[in-house]
Design an enzyme around this catalytic site. Structure first.
Site, PDB file in Angstrom:
ATOM      1  N   THR A  14       0.835  -1.191   0.000  1.00  0.00           N
ATOM      2  CA  THR A  14       0.000   0.000   0.000  1.00  0.00           C
ATOM      3  C   THR A  14       0.875   1.248   0.000  1.00  0.00           C
ATOM      4  O   THR A  14       2.033   1.213   0.428  1.00  0.00           O
ATOM      5  CB  THR A  14      -0.932   0.029   1.231  1.00  0.00           C
ATOM      6  OG1 THR A  14      -1.812   1.160   1.145  1.00  0.00           O
ATOM      7  CG2 THR A  14      -0.134   0.147   2.522  1.00  0.00           C
ATOM      8  N   ASN A  16      -0.855   3.925   1.243  1.00  0.00           N
ATOM      9  CA  ASN A  16      -1.774   4.638   2.122  1.00  0.00           C
ATOM     10  C   ASN A  16      -1.262   4.536   3.560  1.00  0.00           C
ATOM     11  O   ASN A  16      -1.207   3.447   4.125  1.00  0.00           O
ATOM     12  CB  ASN A  16      -3.173   4.008   1.990  1.00  0.00           C
ATOM     13  CG  ASN A  16      -4.227   4.709   2.825  1.00  0.00           C
ATOM     14  OD1 ASN A  16      -4.037   4.930   4.007  1.00  0.00           O
ATOM     15  ND2 ASN A  16      -5.340   5.031   2.200  1.00  0.00           N
ATOM     16  N   SER A  17      -0.893   5.666   4.151  1.00  0.00           N
ATOM     17  CA  SER A  17      -0.316   5.662   5.495  1.00  0.00           C
ATOM     18  C   SER A  17      -1.325   5.201   6.546  1.00  0.00           C
ATOM     19  O   SER A  17      -0.953   4.594   7.553  1.00  0.00           O
ATOM     20  CB  SER A  17       0.215   7.056   5.851  1.00  0.00           C
ATOM     21  OG  SER A  17      -0.824   8.023   5.806  1.00  0.00           O
ATOM     22  N   LYS A  19      -3.719   2.916   6.143  1.00  0.00           N
ATOM     23  CA  LYS A  19      -3.782   1.451   6.105  1.00  0.00           C
ATOM     24  C   LYS A  19      -2.538   0.831   6.733  1.00  0.00           C
ATOM     25  O   LYS A  19      -2.621  -0.156   7.476  1.00  0.00           O
ATOM     26  CB  LYS A  19      -3.934   0.954   4.673  1.00  0.00           C
ATOM     27  CG  LYS A  19      -5.348   1.009   4.142  1.00  0.00           C
ATOM     28  CD  LYS A  19      -5.439   0.290   2.811  1.00  0.00           C
ATOM     29  CE  LYS A  19      -6.869   0.319   2.280  1.00  0.00           C
ATOM     30  NZ  LYS A  19      -6.970  -0.411   0.980  1.00  0.00           N
ATOM     31  N   ASP A  75      -7.443  -5.285   0.116  1.00  0.00           N
ATOM     32  CA  ASP A  75      -8.362  -4.621  -0.802  1.00  0.00           C
ATOM     33  C   ASP A  75      -9.696  -4.546  -0.087  1.00  0.00           C
ATOM     34  O   ASP A  75     -10.237  -5.565   0.353  1.00  0.00           O
ATOM     35  CB  ASP A  75      -8.513  -5.358  -2.133  1.00  0.00           C
ATOM     36  CG  ASP A  75      -9.086  -4.422  -3.199  1.00  0.00           C
ATOM     37  OD1 ASP A  75      -8.419  -3.425  -3.524  1.00  0.00           O
ATOM     38  OD2 ASP A  75     -10.202  -4.671  -3.676  1.00  0.00           O
ATOM     39  N   PHE A 166     -10.496   7.112   8.157  1.00  0.00           N
ATOM     40  CA  PHE A 166     -10.237   7.665   6.832  1.00  0.00           C
ATOM     41  C   PHE A 166     -11.270   7.109   5.864  1.00  0.00           C
ATOM     42  O   PHE A 166     -12.109   6.283   6.213  1.00  0.00           O
ATOM     43  CB  PHE A 166      -8.806   7.325   6.366  1.00  0.00           C
ATOM     44  CG  PHE A 166      -8.490   5.852   6.351  1.00  0.00           C
ATOM     45  CD1 PHE A 166      -8.680   5.086   5.206  1.00  0.00           C
ATOM     46  CD2 PHE A 166      -7.989   5.221   7.481  1.00  0.00           C
ATOM     47  CE1 PHE A 166      -8.384   3.727   5.191  1.00  0.00           C
ATOM     48  CE2 PHE A 166      -7.684   3.864   7.478  1.00  0.00           C
ATOM     49  CZ  PHE A 166      -7.892   3.119   6.320  1.00  0.00           C
ATOM     50  N   TYR A 168     -14.472   6.428   3.902  1.00  0.00           N
ATOM     51  CA  TYR A 168     -15.905   6.613   4.147  1.00  0.00           C
ATOM     52  C   TYR A 168     -16.271   6.482   5.623  1.00  0.00           C
ATOM     53  O   TYR A 168     -17.455   6.472   5.975  1.00  0.00           O
ATOM     54  CB  TYR A 168     -16.713   5.584   3.346  1.00  0.00           C
ATOM     55  CG  TYR A 168     -16.637   5.725   1.842  1.00  0.00           C
ATOM     56  CD1 TYR A 168     -17.680   6.305   1.117  1.00  0.00           C
ATOM     57  CD2 TYR A 168     -15.539   5.261   1.125  1.00  0.00           C
ATOM     58  CE1 TYR A 168     -17.629   6.421  -0.262  1.00  0.00           C
ATOM     59  CE2 TYR A 168     -15.467   5.367  -0.257  1.00  0.00           C
ATOM     60  CZ  TYR A 168     -16.516   5.952  -0.945  1.00  0.00           C
ATOM     61  OH  TYR A 168     -16.459   6.067  -2.314  1.00  0.00           O
ATOM     62  N   LYS A 189     -12.480   0.406  16.971  1.00  0.00           N
ATOM     63  CA  LYS A 189     -12.679   0.130  15.546  1.00  0.00           C
ATOM     64  C   LYS A 189     -11.884  -1.110  15.138  1.00  0.00           C
ATOM     65  O   LYS A 189     -12.390  -1.973  14.412  1.00  0.00           O
ATOM     66  CB  LYS A 189     -12.258   1.329  14.698  1.00  0.00           C
ATOM     67  CG  LYS A 189     -12.352   1.057  13.197  1.00  0.00           C
ATOM     68  CD  LYS A 189     -11.764   2.185  12.363  1.00  0.00           C
ATOM     69  CE  LYS A 189     -11.710   1.781  10.894  1.00  0.00           C
ATOM     70  NZ  LYS A 189     -11.098   2.796  10.036  1.00  0.00           N
TER      71      LYS A 189
END
Length: 209
Positions: A14, A16-17, A19, A75, A166, A168, A189
């Site tokens: 990834t 994306n930081s 994730k 994913d 982050f 949605y 979460k």
């Protein structure tokens, strides 16, 4: 019998930081040192799959081949019942700005607005149920792989609420909760998310006795 990771370095496929941070926190207790594909300068492969599993494997295999290390790809996406389970595998694409929407990049508020706009077109009594899905794929440089699928059902709300998380997260209320993913404590979460569900299956398979 599934091949086992053991300890050591694992490439997280990834850039994306957010994730990377979540996945690192989940794998840290098992002695895994997580390195992002972005920090290694690895390219992002085209996600040409039509399912979450196909796209996760594309990313994991690409990172494993390029790095020579075991790689893990996530994913994930949002499926909205009333929208025929869209955006699905195109969840991130809905956040991509068009040429008339500003500088290139992802605008998650815009993406949330697209979903809400479509729901409002269907009327006030529209089913607002939705689910986050996550598929984790591990690939080794020799081609072996393993896949784990997770899900978190819930419903959508509007306007967005909360500043945590982050994507949605600000419009998604998980089942059994009254706060959005962007309002609840990150640790909470991690315990109930679609990614946590998939990781529980991965951990049981990879690190269980």
């Amino acid at each position: 019998m599934t091949r086992k990771l053991g300890g050591g370095s694992l490439v997280i496929a990834t850039h994306n930081s957010g994730k990377l941070k979540e996945i690192s926190a989940l794998l840290d207790p098992y002695g895994m040192k997580c390195i992002s594909a972005g920090s290694l300068g690895l390219p992002e492969p085209a996600e040409t799959g039509t399912t979450f599993a196909e796209n996760a494997l594309i990313k994991a295999r690409s990172a494993a081949e390029a790095s020579g290390l075991a790689s893990l790809a996530d994913d994930s996406g949002l499926s909205v019942t009333a929208l025929g389970n869209r955006p699905g595998v195109y969840t991130a694409d809905w956040a991509e700005r068009q040429w008339f929407e500003g500088e290139p990049g992802r605008d998650w508020y815009m993406a949330m607005g697209k979903v809400e706009g479509l729901l409002q077109e269907l009327g006030p009594e529209t089913d607002r149920s939705a689910a986050f899905h996550c598929v984790l794929a591990i690939a080794w440089p020799d081609g072996e792989h393993a896949v784990y699928q997770g899900k978190c059902p819930g419903r959508l709300t509007w306007p967005p609420r909360g500043k945590l998380g982050f994507g949605y997260d600000p419009v998604f209320i998980p089942e059994g909760q009254d706060q959005t993913f962007a309002e609840i404590d990150p640790a909470q979460k991690h315990a109930i998310s679609h990614r946590a569900d998939a990781f529980a299956k991965l951990v049981s398979d990879q690190f269980g006795t």
